[in-house]
Write an enzyme that holds these catalytic residues in place. Structure first.
Site, PDB file in Angstrom:
ATOM      1  N   GLY A   1       0.816  -1.207   0.000  1.00 39.31           N
ATOM      2  CA  GLY A   1       0.000   0.000   0.000  1.00 39.31           C
ATOM      3  C   GLY A   1       0.848   1.255   0.000  1.00 39.31           C
ATOM      4  O   GLY A   1       0.573   2.218  -0.728  1.00 39.31           O
TER       5      GLY A   1
ATOM      6  N   ASN B   1      -3.618 -10.719  -2.170  1.00 40.44           N
ATOM      7  CA  ASN B   1      -2.985 -11.938  -2.692  1.00 40.44           C
ATOM      8  C   ASN B   1      -3.982 -13.047  -2.990  1.00 40.44           C
ATOM      9  O   ASN B   1      -5.029 -13.142  -2.358  1.00 40.44           O
ATOM     10  CB  ASN B   1      -1.984 -12.478  -1.658  1.00 40.44           C
ATOM     11  CG  ASN B   1      -0.698 -11.690  -1.665  1.00 40.44           C
ATOM     12  OD1 ASN B   1      -0.204 -11.305  -2.715  1.00 40.44           O
ATOM     13  ND2 ASN B   1      -0.140 -11.458  -0.482  1.00 40.44           N
TER      14      ASN B   1
ATOM     15  N   LYS C   1      -0.050 -15.756 -11.245  1.00 37.72           N
ATOM     16  CA  LYS C   1       0.755 -15.272 -10.123  1.00 37.72           C
ATOM     17  C   LYS C   1       0.927 -16.344  -9.052  1.00 37.72           C
ATOM     18  O   LYS C   1       1.959 -16.416  -8.379  1.00 37.72           O
ATOM     19  CB  LYS C   1       0.131 -14.011  -9.516  1.00 37.72           C
ATOM     20  CG  LYS C   1       1.014 -13.368  -8.435  1.00 37.72           C
ATOM     21  CD  LYS C   1       0.662 -11.907  -8.223  1.00 37.72           C
ATOM     22  CE  LYS C   1       1.766 -11.169  -7.475  1.00 37.72           C
ATOM     23  NZ  LYS C   1       1.733 -11.412  -6.037  1.00 37.72           N
TER      24      LYS C   1
ATOM     25  N   ASN D   1       3.678 -17.610  -6.078  1.00 38.68           N
ATOM     26  CA  ASN D   1       3.362 -17.519  -4.652  1.00 38.68           C
ATOM     27  C   ASN D   1       3.209 -18.884  -3.978  1.00 38.68           C
ATOM     28  O   ASN D   1       3.657 -19.054  -2.838  1.00 38.68           O
ATOM     29  CB  ASN D   1       2.072 -16.717  -4.439  1.00 38.68           C
ATOM     30  CG  ASN D   1       2.269 -15.224  -4.632  1.00 38.68           C
ATOM     31  OD1 ASN D   1       1.468 -14.574  -5.279  1.00 38.68           O
ATOM     32  ND2 ASN D   1       3.334 -14.675  -4.083  1.00 38.68           N
TER      33      ASN D   1
END
Lengths: 312, 312
Positions: free
Chosen positions: A17, A108, A190, A194
């Site tokens: 952020g 996420n 993604k 991860n």
């Protein structure tokens, strides 16, 4: 010059952020940060700080707030809250919404787009994926180890004029941004990073990504987990190429002794985003008929590790 | 009355060596314990101690020795050394061997029978499997939580008169013992417990077996790992039944908050028998064409956890 999304609220002023909020603010947007723990430290220092390679940028007298009502309606809400704090969203977001306000979630894993759509209506929701390596190195200070890129897309529909406008605004703010034709596909892509790297660095003993890459058995398991994500994505019609999987190692090696955010959270005794990164992809893939044995084992191990973690 | 194996040497006086050595000694065998760390404490106290349920037995003035040359040739050498100390076997065992001396290895997992056969000749080698829950609770003291049973067999051949004689000697010593028709099959059967429970209790956060059984995701993964061992065993012609797998949970639940020996070792910062329990079964199964994804991941995680373990 006014930006397409001139007034921006950052909900969740952790490292992600702070990074994107500061980039937009430094390029001229009116960015308002909702803060909790760091608020007093930032106010007394009077700056937010961004370390990116050799460059350190400061944002003086930043707009930092303790409550969303003090911020009021904005053009864009960027959600960078950890998913483990999602129960606060129904209270935090409504004061920030005007009739046309868009919501961009950079959270996420899988599930945040659907969750926000259910709370605030699907038409507001955009999703973003931050391919970036950052850590919050002090209150109101983010250090970026690998600025990578950002991908933005629309929830459950193709990109539109606002998607391209948002990408343009980020690109002008020195955030290399592309538009995803299919947000869900981008999210599965993604996960190919991860799932193995956030997961194995925790499960294999609290090690950095370089040690995963350097250990032949662990590197082979990271590759095998990527192949499972490839299978899971395929069950939803998303094609992840072998070349893309190979590239995940190529981008990771130069990152050196990097600790993914989940590992940092785990080691610090904070909550870990187990459900969006491992639980939700597993459940969706299983529901679609895919068999992902390594992901199933890794998920079971991680949720137990977090539940039974000893105090640090 | 003289026993078939009257003179017995115990090499490795941890909890398993103490338990079986004391049982044989209390029933009249001449048992000589090779000791290192506990030797002085046992000599000054003058007893070995066995706690088994409500009963505590003491062996007064036990035959404890610091070097195998002080013990000399015996009828039976029982190897209860941890496999991670196997490099000491070529020095420790020869002084204990006469022309007819048998060697019974109670070491965990796969590989110890072949290793001893290569060092001292296949005809001496017998293998045993201890289905038992013990911890060494003080120097020279073993506490038994679940006495279970012992299985003995011959290396790479069917049982013979000496196998049955040995089983008889153990049974007279209150160790419920059966003879395995096929030692390799028996070892794969035992892995169906050790692979999931020794492994998951470590990997899932240092938890006891009851927490593995009580966590639906972990219990499902324990079951799935058992199915992989079933597949691995099948690749060598050994049939492990579904009923046998089911029984592994049935015997574990009453054990309560049990910590398998590998977990105790891990938490104490001692070496963990990663290779015989996870590495060797995986390599053998892969060489035979079986695909065991969960075992591959668990092995990679465990070897890394042990390598990167923080000091305790």
């Amino acid at each position: 010059m006014t930006k397409p999304f001139q007034r921006v609220a950052i909900v969740g002023a952790g490292s992600i952020g702070l990074y994107y909020g500061m980039r937009l603010a430094l390029a001229g947007s009116d960015v308002r940060f909702l803060m909790r723990g760091d608020l007093d430290a930032v106010r007394s220092r009077g700056t937010l700080r961004l370390r990116d390679g050799a460059e350190t940028s400061e944002l003086k007298n930043p707009s930092v707030f303790a409550a969303p009502a003090e911020i009021g309606p904005v053009d864009l809400v960027i959600i960078t809250l950890k998913t483990t704090s999602n129960s606060h969203l129904p209270a935090l977001v409504p004061p920030l919404l005007g009739p046309e306000t868009a919501i961009l979630t950079l959270q996420n894993g899988l599930g945040s787009d659907e969750h926000l759509a259910s709370l605030f209506g699907p038409s507001r929701v955009m999703g973003g994926l931050a391919f970036i390596a950052t850590n919050r190195t002090a209150p109101g200070e983010v250090t970026c180890f690998h600025s990578g890129s950002l991908t933005v897309g629309e929830f459950a529909r193709p990109p539109s004029a606002r998607t391209h406008a948002l990408a343009g605004q980020f690109n002008e703010a020195r955030v290399k941004t592309r538009v995803a034709e299919n947000l869900d596909s981008a999210r599965w892509h993604k996960l190919a990073w991860n799932v193995p790297f956030n997961g194995l660095t925790i499960a294999a003993g609290g090690i950095s990504t370089d040690l995963v890459c350097a250990d032949p058995a662990l590197a082979a398991e990271a590759r095998a987990l990527m192949v499972e994500i490839q299978l899971g994505a395929a069950a939803f019609g998303h094609s992840i190429t072998d070349d893309f999987l190979k590239k995940q190692f190529e981008v990771t090696v130069p990152m050196g002794a990097y600790r993914p955010s989940s590992l940092v959270d785990f080691l610090a005794g904070r909550e870990v985003e187990v459900e969006p990164i491992w639980g939700e992809p597993l459940r969706r893939a299983q529901a679609a008929g895919a068999t992902l044995p390594r992901l199933a084992l890794l998920y079971a191990i991680l949720q137990s590790m977090v539940a039974h973690r000893r105090p640090v």
